[in-house]
Enzyme design. Structure first.
Site, PDB file in Angstrom:
ATOM      1  N   GLU A 133       0.845  -1.183   0.000  1.00 46.13           N
ATOM      2  CA  GLU A 133       0.000   0.000   0.000  1.00 46.13           C
ATOM      3  C   GLU A 133       0.887   1.242   0.000  1.00 46.13           C
ATOM      4  O   GLU A 133       2.091   1.151   0.284  1.00 46.13           O
ATOM      5  CB  GLU A 133      -0.908   0.001   1.240  1.00 46.13           C
ATOM      6  CG  GLU A 133      -1.863  -1.166   1.290  1.00 46.13           C
ATOM      7  CD  GLU A 133      -2.772  -1.133   2.510  1.00 46.13           C
ATOM      8  OE1 GLU A 133      -3.696  -1.956   2.560  1.00 46.13           O
ATOM      9  OE2 GLU A 133      -2.558  -0.285   3.402  1.00 46.13           O
ATOM     10  N   PRO A 134       0.303   2.401  -0.295  1.00 41.89           N
ATOM     11  CA  PRO A 134       1.115   3.621  -0.256  1.00 41.89           C
ATOM     12  C   PRO A 134       1.849   3.812   1.069  1.00 41.89           C
ATOM     13  O   PRO A 134       2.941   4.375   1.102  1.00 41.89           O
ATOM     14  CB  PRO A 134       0.076   4.726  -0.491  1.00 41.89           C
ATOM     15  CG  PRO A 134      -0.976   4.059  -1.329  1.00 41.89           C
ATOM     16  CD  PRO A 134      -1.065   2.655  -0.814  1.00 41.89           C
TER      17      PRO A 134
ATOM     18  N   ALA B  66       2.297   1.079   3.386  1.00 46.90           N
ATOM     19  CA  ALA B  66       2.676  -0.220   3.962  1.00 46.90           C
ATOM     20  C   ALA B  66       3.268  -1.094   2.878  1.00 46.90           C
ATOM     21  O   ALA B  66       2.533  -1.592   2.015  1.00 46.90           O
ATOM     22  CB  ALA B  66       1.460  -0.904   4.597  1.00 46.90           C
TER      23      ALA B  66
ATOM     24  N   PHE C 183       2.186  -0.725  -6.528  1.00 51.94           N
ATOM     25  CA  PHE C 183       3.268  -1.609  -6.981  1.00 51.94           C
ATOM     26  C   PHE C 183       2.745  -3.018  -7.276  1.00 51.94           C
ATOM     27  O   PHE C 183       3.439  -4.010  -7.002  1.00 51.94           O
ATOM     28  CB  PHE C 183       4.399  -1.698  -5.943  1.00 51.94           C
ATOM     29  CG  PHE C 183       4.888  -0.385  -5.421  1.00 51.94           C
ATOM     30  CD1 PHE C 183       5.094   0.687  -6.281  1.00 51.94           C
ATOM     31  CD2 PHE C 183       5.167  -0.217  -4.080  1.00 51.94           C
ATOM     32  CE1 PHE C 183       5.560   1.902  -5.807  1.00 51.94           C
ATOM     33  CE2 PHE C 183       5.630   0.996  -3.591  1.00 51.94           C
ATOM     34  CZ  PHE C 183       5.822   2.055  -4.459  1.00 51.94           C
TER      35      PHE C 183
ATOM     36  N   GLU D 163       7.724 -17.337  -3.154  1.00 47.87           N
ATOM     37  CA  GLU D 163       7.936 -16.117  -3.932  1.00 47.87           C
ATOM     38  C   GLU D 163       9.400 -15.695  -3.882  1.00 47.87           C
ATOM     39  O   GLU D 163       9.996 -15.328  -4.902  1.00 47.87           O
ATOM     40  CB  GLU D 163       7.060 -14.993  -3.384  1.00 47.87           C
ATOM     41  CG  GLU D 163       7.301 -13.653  -4.072  1.00 47.87           C
ATOM     42  CD  GLU D 163       6.427 -12.529  -3.532  1.00 47.87           C
ATOM     43  OE1 GLU D 163       6.636 -11.379  -3.949  1.00 47.87           O
ATOM     44  OE2 GLU D 163       5.541 -12.802  -2.693  1.00 47.87           O
TER      45      GLU D 163
ATOM     46  N   ARG E 113      34.346  -7.276 -29.514  1.00 47.57           N
ATOM     47  CA  ARG E 113      34.886  -5.916 -29.414  1.00 47.57           C
ATOM     48  C   ARG E 113      36.408  -5.938 -29.434  1.00 47.57           C
ATOM     49  O   ARG E 113      37.049  -6.677 -28.690  1.00 47.57           O
ATOM     50  CB  ARG E 113      34.388  -5.266 -28.131  1.00 47.57           C
ATOM     51  CG  ARG E 113      34.901  -3.849 -27.899  1.00 47.57           C
ATOM     52  CD  ARG E 113      34.324  -2.871 -28.866  1.00 47.57           C
ATOM     53  NE  ARG E 113      34.623  -1.492 -28.471  1.00 47.57           N
ATOM     54  CZ  ARG E 113      34.439  -0.448 -29.242  1.00 47.57           C
ATOM     55  NH1 ARG E 113      33.939  -0.609 -30.464  1.00 47.57           N
ATOM     56  NH2 ARG E 113      34.726   0.768 -28.811  1.00 47.57           N
TER      57      ARG E 113
ATOM     58  N   GLN F 276      29.667  -2.619 -17.362  1.00 50.42           N
ATOM     59  CA  GLN F 276      30.947  -1.916 -17.425  1.00 50.42           C
ATOM     60  C   GLN F 276      31.824  -2.498 -18.529  1.00 50.42           C
ATOM     61  O   GLN F 276      32.514  -1.741 -19.236  1.00 50.42           O
ATOM     62  CB  GLN F 276      31.654  -2.018 -16.072  1.00 50.42           C
ATOM     63  CG  GLN F 276      32.940  -1.220 -15.972  1.00 50.42           C
ATOM     64  CD  GLN F 276      32.679   0.283 -15.837  1.00 50.42           C
ATOM     65  OE1 GLN F 276      31.556   0.703 -15.548  1.00 50.42           O
ATOM     66  NE2 GLN F 276      33.712   1.084 -16.060  1.00 50.42           N
TER      67      GLN F 276
ATOM     68  N   GLY G   4       9.294  -8.454  -3.017  1.00 48.03           N
ATOM     69  CA  GLY G   4       9.321  -9.709  -2.280  1.00 48.03           C
ATOM     70  C   GLY G   4       9.824  -9.539  -0.855  1.00 48.03           C
ATOM     71  O   GLY G   4      10.135 -10.513  -0.166  1.00 48.03           O
TER      72      GLY G   4
END
Length: 382
Positions: A128-129, A131, A157, A245, A271, A339, A366
């Site tokens: 939550e916003p 929690a 989220f 999860e 490269r 990098q 998570g």
């Protein structure tokens, strides 16, 4: 390093998963990244191929197989092919336990066939916003009114939030419980219920093609038949399922790190600088060698966790440890691989740039890695 945890049926599943990602997902990567979500049709294709809900009973379309090695394979091939976006991990790693173990027979008949086919996409709404990791203090409320719960609150989220047909919502059903965690329940909110709305598609640093949204509940009336598990036992149900999860996140970490090392190794061959491949410079050669070993060590650790979750021996603290160590190591490896690409690593047209962006959230969702260490520390008696 040769892995010894798989059987022939897992190899067949891997071939199916790889073909699916290469043919159904990879060609759409740029489109999905720009748009911010995937096509629903790709979920139906995954369902046709048996890539969703194999843990569910056969009578509802599943294979009645509880074997986290299949979860690992799907996550590994997702990254190995360079696929993006489709939230199969949410459906298979996170929510399968809820829908398999907590549903009534009536709920199974109502939800599981379309869950397995990919027709129903699922999400779980915990954060939550105000929690995030503090799940015991969720504010979204569910007040009993006759044969319904009336839900009010907001979540944020939420992975699969835009596309989800079924959302498992953590709600406070007993505001007077003597301890906050004792008053939480899980209730399934379905698309189309009046008062349930989705907010903006969240503008994230990475994982742009994986839809993540805000969800709002304004006097949403949900039948009591949509209660998942026991009333006021939701916190315990969340704690029971969170280790799977977190192990899923660790599996993603290893697979993404391996993909990054493969990309960096190929680039180091292609490269040229000062008349030779950049991989021939000792500093780069040593870096690639070190990262290759680190990935193998990480893989061995996570493979043991996979076997332990299959045997029912993986503890919450061990899952937290796997999530913490794998994602911290993943970030170090992906950053070093970027990098090695030099200036090209900072260009969005190179996959390593996307992997770098996508990797950052692994240490946050998570349960943040700081929370993971705290869980382990408590087990030590502190």
């Amino acid at each position: 390093m040769r892995r010894k945890i798989f059987e022939p049926e897992h190899d067949d599943f891997r071939a199916t998963a790889r073909s699916f990602f290469l043919t159904e997902c990879v060609p759409h990567s740029d489109e999905w990244e720009e748009r911010g979500y995937v096509d629903r049709d790709v979920w139906l294709k995954a369902g046709e191929l048996g890539l969703i809900g194999w843990e569910m009973p056969e009578e509802f379309g599943g294979a009645d197989i509880q074997d986290f090695r299949f979860n690992a394979i799907l996550n590994e091939e997702y990254h190995a092919t360079g696929a993006v976006g489709i939230g199969l991990g949410v459906q298979n790693d996170i929510l399968s336990g809820y829908f398999r173990d907590l549903t009534t027979e009536e709920q199974k008949k109502r939800w599981l066939p379309k869950y397995v086919s990919g027709e129903y996409i699922t999400a779980i709404a915990m954060s939550e916003p105000g929690a995030g990791s503090d799940l015991a203090n969720v504010k979204t409320s569910a007040r009993r009114d006759g044969d319904h719960y009336v839900i009010n609150g907001a979540k944020t989220f939420i992975s699969n939030g835009l596309l989800a047909d079924l959302v498992v919502v953590a709600c406070r059903t007993d505001p007077n419980a003597d301890k906050p965690h004792k008053g939480i329940s899980l209730i399934v909110v379905e698309t189309g219920m009046e008062g349930f709305t989705r907010g903006r598609k969240l503008d994230k640093i990475g994982q742009k093609s994986a839809d993540t949204a805000e969800l709002f509940f304004d006097n949403v009336r949900v039948p009591v038949e949509n209660l998942l598990g026991e009333e006021n036992r939701g916190f315990y149900q969340l704690m029971r399922n969170l280790p799977a999860e977190r192990l899923g996140i660790a599996i993603h970490a290893v697979a993404q790190a391996r993909r990054a090392v493969d990309l960096a190794t190929s680039y180091a061959h292609e490269r040229k600088a000062f008349g030779q491949e950049i991989g021939k410079f000792q500093v780069n050669r040593h870096a690639l060698a070190q990262m290759r070993v680190e990935v193998d060590v990480m893989q061995t650790y996570v493979d043991q966790c996979i076997l332990d979750v299959n045997s029912g021996e993986l503890t919450a603290e061990e899952a937290a440890g796997a999530k913490w160590w794998a994602t911290e190591t993943q970030w170090k490896i992906v950053d070093r691989c970027l990098q090695l690409h030099g200036g090209y690593g900072y260009m969005n047209e190179y996959e390593i740039a996307r992997l770098w962006r996508d990797a950052r959230v692994q240490r946050i969702y998570g349960g943040t890695n700081e929370i993971m260490l705290d869980l382990i520390g408590r087990k030590l008696g502190f």
